[in-house]
Design an enzyme around this catalytic site. Structure first.
Site, PDB file in Angstrom:
ATOM      1  CB  SER A  40      -0.904   0.042   1.238  1.00  0.00           C
ATOM      2  OG  SER A  40      -1.796  -1.026   1.231  1.00  0.00           O
ATOM      3  CD  GLU A  61       0.386   0.961  13.580  1.00  0.00           C
ATOM      4  OE1 GLU A  61       0.148   0.662  14.783  1.00  0.00           O
ATOM      5  OE2 GLU A  61      -0.178   0.388  12.627  1.00  0.00           O
ATOM      6  CG  PHE A  86      -2.785   3.241  11.183  1.00  0.00           C
ATOM      7  CD1 PHE A  86      -3.907   3.253  11.991  1.00  0.00           C
ATOM      8  CD2 PHE A  86      -2.876   2.632   9.940  1.00  0.00           C
ATOM      9  CE1 PHE A  86      -5.093   2.664  11.581  1.00  0.00           C
ATOM     10  CE2 PHE A  86      -4.049   2.041   9.516  1.00  0.00           C
ATOM     11  CZ  PHE A  86      -5.168   2.052  10.339  1.00  0.00           C
ATOM     12  CG  HIS A 112      -4.140   4.760   2.054  1.00  0.00           C
ATOM     13  ND1 HIS A 112      -2.928   4.626   1.411  1.00  0.00           N
ATOM     14  CD2 HIS A 112      -4.896   3.728   1.619  1.00  0.00           C
ATOM     15  CE1 HIS A 112      -2.958   3.565   0.640  1.00  0.00           C
ATOM     16  NE2 HIS A 112      -4.141   3.001   0.733  1.00  0.00           N
ATOM     17  CG  ASP A 120     -10.427   0.746   3.524  1.00  0.00           C
ATOM     18  OD1 ASP A 120     -11.121  -0.184   3.070  1.00  0.00           O
ATOM     19  OD2 ASP A 120      -9.188   0.733   3.532  1.00  0.00           O
TER      20      ASP A 120
END
Lengths: 319, 281
Positions: A40, A61, A86, A112, A120
């Site tokens: 991604s 993370e 995140f 994103h 999503d």
């Protein structure tokens, strides 16, 4: 107006991925950390060709951000890769203490971002990230507008010493800035000169601003379009120079109105040059599932929304 | 090289410094600081022996230490000042306006010896892993030491780091848990029990060693032994058993001294139990 041509729509994250691969070849200090989102983030090429400098942290993370901070002690230039959601809220305290306050040379790279993440839905559509990051002292915040600019920005932040938040996105969007451009952190780009209104746009909304500019020209309205790719430090000089000429402002961004680019510009203008400002941004709302284009329309972030804001601000300017 | 007696004299002076610093600041964390005085003294004066005058941020070609539980800053500041990182008289500025000795450690004011901020708990183990990986990438054979609190292990990020280090064979890392069994709200076993720590660490893949952290001779010998266990594919964990408030009878093993400074009378009483060995600042 100056003509801009889409050389073929591409996702900004791919610009990031290409630049990282290039940095892998040219800068041995560059290390990449990824929290289980390698495809991604378009980091597969880096991971394949530079496995000794690619650190897979798993879905952890907080650990990733602090490992990155530790890597700088020893001269590494760590780039962390995960989604905007995140990369910010989930790890805010880690970034605040171990990166920003400690002034560590960590590059937090967030894909994103914004509503155009799409299907999503709201859990992943982070539209608060610019605000969270720009509030942190020592942090540089960058939000490029297309593939070419994202690639150039990625290469540029490797040369910059200090913490950086680099924000980009998932969907394919028009690629219209020059390939191989030199990216200057903190330097706003005047894409079109105009005299009636200043449109300050960032990220995916820069193209929408250019579309609006074209339509406005047909209606006899001259708009100045400025790409604010660096949210912080804001190019105050460029903003004020434009506003002194036009006397009114529209801001456009894929972000919450609270804490976004419009908020930074309004803060500057309130102090230095109060003029009418309209903001194209998300108004205190979470997103939802849908295609990127559907969502931009529904949440008021499309070309007609920029047009509407320009009309509104011109009325206010005249009165 | 200092003898055991000399190391003990240093840690006694460090304890005096801690009492005087937090009393002078009228705030701070004496309990845990007193507990780790012996460990930090041995680590700096005997194990790491860093080149204080040549301090730089990258710390290449030397062992490095990271304090995760930043509230133990008084102990760390004192050991660093006594070692020679900065003038001893600066200890009196702890927590005061304009001081380089912030309430929790920070590199912002360029205090030599500090490479990253800590205070918000749970981050130091991850930072240390990063620094350890950088050493490996640089072909630098030196070690990373880090200290965290036992209550601090309640922070979830530690368990991300505990999973990571063995999986990636970060074997140039020596992590130490200050296991004094006390935290702000009471005994760790009541606030949120840690269970069988050794079994947990071992299950995660760490090489685990127990150590009495208030016995200078044992600290020295265990740290030297653990050194020989580095570079063998596993990260090392020391469960360091200490007493909160160690060295001052009315503070010893009492969680209420976690973050409360002694008043003048209490400070005088405490100092009467700690002989001035190297001269007060």
């Amino acid at each position: 107006m100056k003509e801009y041509t889409n050389s073929g729509s591409k996702d900004t994250r791919s610009g990031f991925g290409e630049a990282m691969h290039e940095l892998g070849k040219t800068n041995p200090a560059v290390v990449v950390l990824c929290a289980d989102l390698t495809p991604s983030m378009k980091l597969e090429a880096f991971a394949k060709d530079f496995p000794e400098r690619f650190i897979q942290t798993g879905i952890a993370e907080a650990n990733m951000i602090c490992i990155a901070a530790g890597l700088t002690i020893g001269g590494k230039i760590p780039f962390t890769g995960t989604f905007a959601n995140f990369s910010t809220g989930r790890v805010y305290d880690q970034i605040r203490q171990s990166v920003a306050y400690s002034d560590k040379n960590v590059k937090i790279c967030a894909s994103h971002a914004g509503i155009t993440l799409g299907e999503d839905g709201a859990t992943h559509q982070n539209m608060e990230d610019l605000g969270m990051m720009k509030m942190l002292p020592n942090m540089t915040v960058i939000n490029p507008c297309d593939f070419n600019q994202t690639k150039a920005a990625t290469l540029a932040i490797a040369q910059h010493k200090g913490p950086v938040y680099l924000r980009f996105g998932r969907p394919k969007v028009p690629n219209f800035t020059a390939p191989g451009q030199k990216f200057e952190i903190g330097k706003a780009l005047v894409l079109n000169e105009g005299k009636d209104v200043s449109i300050f746009a960032t990220g995916h909304l820069v193209w929408k601003a250019l579309e609006a500019c074209r339509l406005l020209e047909e209606q006899g309205i001259s708009s100045e379009v400025i790409d604010i790719h660096t949210i912080k430090p804001l190019d105050e000089e460029a903003v004020l120079a434009s506003v002194h000429k036009t006397g009114c402002v529209v801001t456009a961004e894929e972000h919450e109105m609270n804490g976004g680019l419009g908020d930074s510009i309004a803060q500057l203008l309130a102090r230095k040059c109060p003029v009418p400002v309209e903001m194209v941004a998300v108004n205190d709302s979470f997103g939802e599932s849908g295609t990127p284009e559907e969502l931009l329309r529904k949440f008021g972030l499309d070309t007609p929304d920029v047009l509407k804001a320009v009309k509104a601000v011109l009325v206010r300017k005249r009165s | 090289m200092p003898t055991i007696e000399e190391l003990q004299q240093i840690s006694t002076q460090v304890r005096r410094d801690i009492i005087r610093m937090v009393n002078g600041a009228a705030s701070g964390h004496p309990g845990g600081s007193l507990g780790v005085a012996d460990f930090l003294t041995v680590l700096y004066f005997e194990i790491m022996r860093p080149d204080a005058a040549a301090f730089d941020m990258d710390g290449k070609q030397e062992d490095l230490f990271f304090l995760s539980n930043g509230h133990l800053a008084p102990a760390w500041y004192s050991v660093m000042a006594r070692y020679g990182f900065f003038p001893v008289h600066e200890l009196g500025t702890l927590r005061k306006l304009g001081s380089r000795l912030q309430g929790h450690p920070s590199p912002m004011d360029k205090l030599p010896g500090i490479r990253i901020a800590s205070g918000s708990l749970g981050q130091g183990l991850s930072v240390s892993i990063g620094a350890a990986i950088a050493k490996k990438m640089n072909g630098d054979p030196h070690l990373i030491y880090t200290l965290c609190g036992d209550g601090e292990l309640q922070e979830g990020q530690n368990w991300e780091a505990l999973m990571f280090a063995p999986a990636r064979k970060v074997d140039n890392l020596v992590a130490v848990v200050d296991y004094n069994g006390k935290q702000i709200d009471g005994p760790v076993d009541k606030v949120m029990p840690l269970g069988n720590l050794r079994a947990k660490f071992e299950a995660f893949g760490w090489e685990v060693t127990d150590m009495d952290g208030n016995n200078t001779r044992e600290v020295l010998s265990v740290l030297n032994t653990v050194k020989t266990r580095t570079g063998k594919g596993k990260p090392n964990m020391i469960i360091m058993h200490t007493h909160m408030g160690c060295g001052v009878d009315f503070m010893m093993d009492n969680h209420e001294w976690h973050g409360v400074p002694p008043n003048n009378e209490q400070a005088a009483k405490a100092l009467s139990q700690l002989q001035e060995t190297l001269g007060d600042y």
